[in-house]
Design a protein around this motif. Structure first.
Motif, mmCIF file in Angstrom:
data_model
loop_
_atom_site.group_PDB
_atom_site.id
_atom_site.type_symbol
_atom_site.label_atom_id
_atom_site.label_comp_id
_atom_site.label_asym_id
_atom_site.label_seq_id
_atom_site.Cartn_x
_atom_site.Cartn_y
_atom_site.Cartn_z
ATOM 1 N N GLY A 69 40.634 150.966 95.997
ATOM 2 C CA GLY A 69 41.109 152.284 96.393
ATOM 3 C C GLY A 69 40.179 153.347 96.085
ATOM 4 O O GLY A 69 39.862 154.221 96.835
ATOM 5 N N LEU A 70 39.383 153.314 94.871
ATOM 6 C CA LEU A 70 38.549 154.000 94.493
ATOM 7 C C LEU A 70 37.088 154.218 95.326
ATOM 8 O O LEU A 70 36.730 155.184 95.992
ATOM 9 N N ALA A 71 36.759 152.919 95.727
ATOM 10 C CA ALA A 71 35.685 152.511 96.639
ATOM 11 C C ALA A 71 35.790 153.199 98.203
ATOM 12 O O ALA A 71 35.079 153.849 98.454
ATOM 13 N N ALA A 72 36.784 152.936 98.416
ATOM 14 C CA ALA A 72 37.565 153.366 99.876
ATOM 15 C C ALA A 72 37.396 154.975 99.927
ATOM 16 O O ALA A 72 36.762 155.620 101.074
ATOM 17 N N ALA A 73 37.709 155.662 98.838
ATOM 18 C CA ALA A 73 37.907 157.028 98.948
ATOM 19 C C ALA A 73 36.217 157.619 98.765
ATOM 20 O O ALA A 73 36.047 158.583 99.713
ATOM 21 N N VAL A 74 35.561 157.140 98.095
ATOM 22 C CA VAL A 74 34.095 157.555 97.806
ATOM 23 C C VAL A 74 33.408 157.481 99.211
ATOM 24 O O VAL A 74 32.656 158.433 99.843
ATOM 25 N N ALA A 75 33.578 156.410 99.805
ATOM 26 C CA ALA A 75 32.957 156.097 101.106
ATOM 27 C C ALA A 75 33.638 157.054 102.396
ATOM 28 O O ALA A 75 32.850 157.518 102.808
ATOM 29 N N ALA A 76 34.942 157.243 102.211
ATOM 30 C CA ALA A 76 35.325 157.999 103.145
ATOM 31 C C ALA A 76 34.908 159.686 102.877
ATOM 32 O O ALA A 76 34.828 160.474 103.856
ATOM 33 N N SER A 77 34.434 160.191 101.643
ATOM 34 C CA SER A 77 34.130 161.445 101.471
ATOM 35 C C SER A 77 32.523 161.484 101.976
ATOM 36 O O SER A 77 32.067 162.489 102.245
ATOM 37 N N GLY A 78 31.813 160.369 102.042
ATOM 38 C CA GLY A 78 30.640 160.513 102.359
ATOM 39 C C GLY A 78 29.673 161.094 101.622
ATOM 40 O O GLY A 78 28.669 161.533 101.704
ATOM 41 N N ALA A 79 30.023 160.934 100.028
ATOM 42 C CA ALA A 79 29.293 161.603 99.170
ATOM 43 C C ALA A 79 27.918 160.710 98.815
ATOM 44 O O ALA A 79 27.954 159.525 98.995
ATOM 45 N N ASP A 80 26.934 161.598 98.402
ATOM 46 C CA ASP A 80 25.733 161.115 98.042
ATOM 47 C C ASP A 80 25.530 160.902 96.362
ATOM 48 O O ASP A 80 24.730 160.004 96.017
ATOM 49 N N VAL A 81 26.236 161.756 95.958
ATOM 50 C CA VAL A 81 26.015 161.859 94.551
ATOM 51 C C VAL A 81 27.630 162.356 93.892
ATOM 52 O O VAL A 81 28.083 163.433 94.401
ATOM 53 N N LEU A 82 28.168 161.765 92.974
ATOM 54 C CA LEU A 82 29.442 162.122 92.599
ATOM 55 C C LEU A 82 29.605 162.137 91.024
ATOM 56 O O LEU A 82 29.087 161.121 90.279
ATOM 57 N N ALA A 83 29.883 163.142 90.428
ATOM 58 C CA ALA A 83 30.101 163.376 88.896
ATOM 59 C C ALA A 83 31.719 162.769 88.818
ATOM 60 O O ALA A 83 32.510 162.977 89.529
ATOM 61 N N VAL A 84 31.755 161.900 87.762
ATOM 62 C CA VAL A 84 32.920 161.082 87.530
ATOM 63 C C VAL A 84 33.508 161.272 86.071
ATOM 64 O O VAL A 84 32.687 161.725 85.153
ATOM 65 N N GLN A 85 34.742 161.456 85.931
ATOM 66 C CA GLN A 85 35.449 161.569 84.775
ATOM 67 C C GLN A 85 36.158 160.378 84.434
ATOM 68 O O GLN A 85 36.814 159.807 85.103
ATOM 69 N N GLU A 86 36.380 160.335 83.238
ATOM 70 C CA GLU A 86 37.424 159.326 82.740
ATOM 71 C C GLU A 86 36.858 157.719 82.891
ATOM 72 O O GLU A 86 37.663 156.851 83.383
ATOM 73 N N VAL A 87 35.682 157.650 82.691
ATOM 74 C CA VAL A 87 35.105 156.441 82.644
ATOM 75 C C VAL A 87 35.213 155.700 81.365
ATOM 76 O O VAL A 87 34.645 156.034 80.420
ATOM 77 N N GLY A 88 36.038 154.710 81.222
ATOM 78 C CA GLY A 88 36.384 154.047 80.167
ATOM 79 C C GLY A 88 35.254 153.110 79.677
ATOM 80 O O GLY A 88 34.974 152.802 78.421
ATOM 81 N N GLU A 89 34.780 152.251 80.549
ATOM 82 C CA GLU A 89 33.606 151.350 80.253
ATOM 83 C C GLU A 89 32.614 151.504 81.313
ATOM 84 O O GLU A 89 32.984 151.529 82.554
ATOM 85 N N THR A 90 31.439 151.439 80.755
ATOM 86 C CA THR A 90 30.253 151.558 81.646
ATOM 87 C C THR A 90 30.204 150.483 82.664
ATOM 88 O O THR A 90 29.855 150.398 83.819
#
Length: 324
Positions: free
Chosen positions: A33-54
């Motif tokens: 679900g996350l990957a599909a939304a990132v692809a749909a946005s066309g983002a080149d760079v994305l700030a992300v929050q709530e990363v629990g594990e690298t």
């Protein structure tokens, strides 16, 4: 054109621990679900929050294909180790990773025992990104203290999401506000350092989950000198404060999309993109995107209730930057 965005990934942990999905199937569904939304946005760079594990962020990058790279802040709280980071398919370098309150700002109370804190709960991570056309963007990922309150553990040893009484609720809300305010000041200090009063030429974006609306005092702290906000008569006029200002792009989001979370049935815009003067003319299109293309789920006060949910309870917020 460069597309820049921010997204709270909602407890991105690998399965099996106390915070992430309970099993591999739920985890795979979340990554999909996350990957599909990132692809749909066309983002080149994305700030992300709530990363629990690298490792989980690396697995998400792998789902995106291509040359996506990732980095996370070294600063987080051990009890709930969520942190900010970046996903990027453009070259970047880290220029700052800080959590300490700036000079002049004293510690703030964080509990009934008088305990005090001197740093943000999540680090502020800044990267310099090389655009395909040769320009450079300086991007800051932020995640300020949540308005969702947790209370000291009860006899079970687990954190509580309901207070013992209304006095406790009020005090804990005050502690959260003290902290969010101090964290906003810390983010503004980093922005000052990166801008150096040259916002007309330096392309700086401060973005992330600020955990409050555009008019909240904590959000307003990040803007710098008052005046010239979008929607005011001075927005398009050069001004002596423009070198230090940041502009919140919220008014440029289409009105029916102008929310990034639904809390108890109420739409809220708590994720923000703040840009320097040099980017104000480039950031004409600003949108929100909800994973799966539908509406956002309404959330309550217990984050554990969604540990097996796909994607995120936040919308992805992004802007397409036109030519410089």
């Amino acid at each position: 054109m460069t597309t820049v965005g921010t997204w709270n990934l909602e407890n991105l942990f690998r399965p099996g621990g106390p915070f992430g999905p309970r099993d591999q199937g739920a985890y795979d569904a979340k990554l999909a679900g996350l990957a599909a939304a990132v692809a749909a946005s066309g983002a080149d760079v994305l700030a992300v929050q709530e990363v629990g594990e690298t490792a989980a962020l690396a697995e998400l990058a792998g789902r995106l294909g291509g040359d996506w790279q990732q980095v996370t802040s070294a600063h987080y709280e051990s009890g709930h180790p969520i942190r900010v980071g970046f996903l990027s398919r453009l070259p970047f370098e880290v220029v700052a990773d800080t959590a300490a309150f700036p000079d002049g700002l004293g510690p703030v109370q964080s509990g009934d025992g008088g305990e005090a804190i001197r740093r943000a709960g999540r680090g502020l991570l800044a990267v310099r990104v090389a655009e395909a056309g040769g320009g450079a963007l300086v991007l800051v990922a932020a995640h300020l203290k949540s308005k969702l309150l947790s209370f000291p553990p009860g006899p079970s040893g687990r954190p509580r999401f309901q207070p013992a009484d209304e006095g406790e609720r009020a005090r804990v809300a005050a502690y959260a506000l003290y902290r969010r305010t101090a964290e906003a000041v810390t983010a503004r200090a980093l922005a000052d350092r990166l801008l150096e009063g040259r916002g007309e030429e330096r392309q700086v974006v401060v973005m992330g989950d600020l955990n409050d609306g555009p008019e909240a005092a904590t959000t307003q702290i990040l803007l710098g000198p008052p005046g010239s906000e979008l929607g005011t008569p001075g927005a398009d006029r050069p001004d002596g404060g423009d070198g230090a200002r940041l502009w919140n792009l919220a008014p440029r989001i289409p009105e029916d999309e102008r929310y990034s979370r639904v809390y108890r049935g109420r739409r809220e815009l708590i994720d923000h993109l703040l840009v320097s003067r040099a980017l104000l003319g480039r950031a004409a299109e600003v949108r929100t995107l909800r994973a799966g293309g539908g509406g956002l789920p309404s959330v309550g006060d217990d984050p554990a209730a969604r540990r097996d949910a796909p994607a995120s309870d936040h919308a992805l917020l992004f802007t397409r930057l036109g030519p410089a």
